[in-house]
Design an enzyme around this catalytic site. Structure first.
Site, PDB file in Angstrom:
ATOM      1  CB  ALA A  36      -8.000   7.518   5.050  1.00 40.38           C
ATOM      2  N   GLY A  37     -10.544   7.605   7.145  1.00 41.84           N
ATOM      3  CA  GLY A  37     -11.603   8.499   7.569  1.00 41.84           C
ATOM      4  C   GLY A  37     -12.935   7.873   7.917  1.00 41.84           C
TER       5      GLY A  37
ATOM      6  CG  ASN B 127      -5.698   1.039  11.922  1.00 40.96           C
ATOM      7  OD1 ASN B 127      -4.537   1.373  11.765  1.00 40.96           O
ATOM      8  ND2 ASN B 127      -6.051   0.367  13.011  1.00 40.96           N
ATOM      9  CB  THR B 128      -8.590   5.269  13.467  1.00 44.08           C
ATOM     10  OG1 THR B 128      -7.263   5.522  12.998  1.00 44.08           O
ATOM     11  CG2 THR B 128      -8.842   6.094  14.715  1.00 44.08           C
TER      12      THR B 128
ATOM     13  CE  LYS C 153      -2.985   2.770   2.914  1.00 45.26           C
ATOM     14  NZ  LYS C 153      -3.528   2.950   4.276  1.00 45.26           N
TER      15      LYS C 153
ATOM     16  N   GLY D 135      -7.664   8.925  10.180  1.00 43.74           N
ATOM     17  CA  GLY D 135      -7.929   8.935  11.609  1.00 43.74           C
ATOM     18  C   GLY D 135      -8.965   9.937  12.073  1.00 43.74           C
TER      19      GLY D 135
END
Length: 259
Positions: free
Chosen positions: A184-185, A206-207, A97, A158
């Site tokens: 992301a996000g 992830n986050t 990635k 994040g």
């Protein structure tokens, strides 16, 4: 027929990709990965130490998962290429990635440097998935350069703000031939479901899983949301309208009619 995601010559069952940062412990991370039933897991090279006897993150990633190293920390194409090569040499494989970020405040990707890295690494035989801002022209160039998929952001890394780039990502879904994976996000399972209903091939989270009170339960929730969104997309969502449309007849009921 089983609905599979095809990337880099592999057939992938799960459309939920998981990142490995921010978990409070490796054992907890492993439980969340198992609950998510992900087939692709991303990990930053700085957390990979194949020679470590203890606290080696690789030991906590299910063996059935495809390990995708990311080039987190790279500020230009040369650094991203160097990190990718180091990841492969360390035993992390050839799935990469690409993250090239020069902006320290919003952590937005540098599309031009990312494209340069895609061109080099794809030629070297890497399975390349670039993290990018959702720009159609750059996405086409990355796909033409050999990217196995493109990974546009939904909102800043994040931030948990959800799909702030929806209209731009929808354009990519319509126009790009390789899979579009939102990265992301995303902050909630409903965000992931929205992406899948739009026709995105997958999402990476992830986050929104790692930092919550119960990451294992949240991983399961994201898995179910991704599945529901994909099923809805394949079923064909009903079109929306500005006026009401009754689901039952409005005429001839409880009305006195004179014959």
């Amino acid at each position: 027929m089983e609905d599979l995601l095809h990337i880099g010559g592999r057939s992938i069952k799960s459309r939920l990709l998981i990142g490995t940062g921010k978990f409070s412990s490796y054992p907890l991370m492993r439980k969340a990965l198992e609950a998510a039933q992900s087939d692709i897991v991303t990990v930053a090279l700085r957390r990979v130490d194949a020679g470590a006897k203890t606290d080696n993150i690789l030991e906590y990633i299910p063996k059935s998962c495809i390990l995708m190293a990311n080039t987190s920390g790279a500020r230009n194409a040369d650094e991203a290429v160097r990190i990718a090569r180091l990841a492969k040499a360390s035993g992390a494989g050839n799935w990469i990635k690409i993250e090239v970020v020069q902006d320290n405040k919003y952590l937005l990707p540098d599309n031009l440097e990312t494209l340069k890295a895609v061109e080099i690494l794809a030629q070297e035989g890497f399975i390349v998935l670039p993290y990018m801002s959702p720009d159609l022209s750059m996405a086409k160039r990355m796909a033409d350069a050999g990217a196995a998929a493109v990974m546009p952001l939904g909102s800043p890394i994040g931030s948990n703000r959800g799909m702030k780039t929806r209209e731009l990502v929808e354009i990519l879904v319509r126009e790009i031939k390789v899979p579009v994976i939102v990265d992301a996000g995303l902050g909630s399972p409903s965000d992931a479901c929205e992406c899948m209903e739009m026709g995105c091939a997958a999402v990476l989270v992830n986050t929104a899983i790692a930092i919550v009170r119960d990451p294992v339960a949240m991983a399961r929730a994201f898995r179910e949301a991704v599945s529901a969104g994909r099923t809805a997309y394949l079923a064909g969502l009903a079109s929306s309208g500005s006026e009401a449309s009754a689901s039952s007849p409005l005429t001839g009921f409880l009305r006195n009619e004179t014959r």
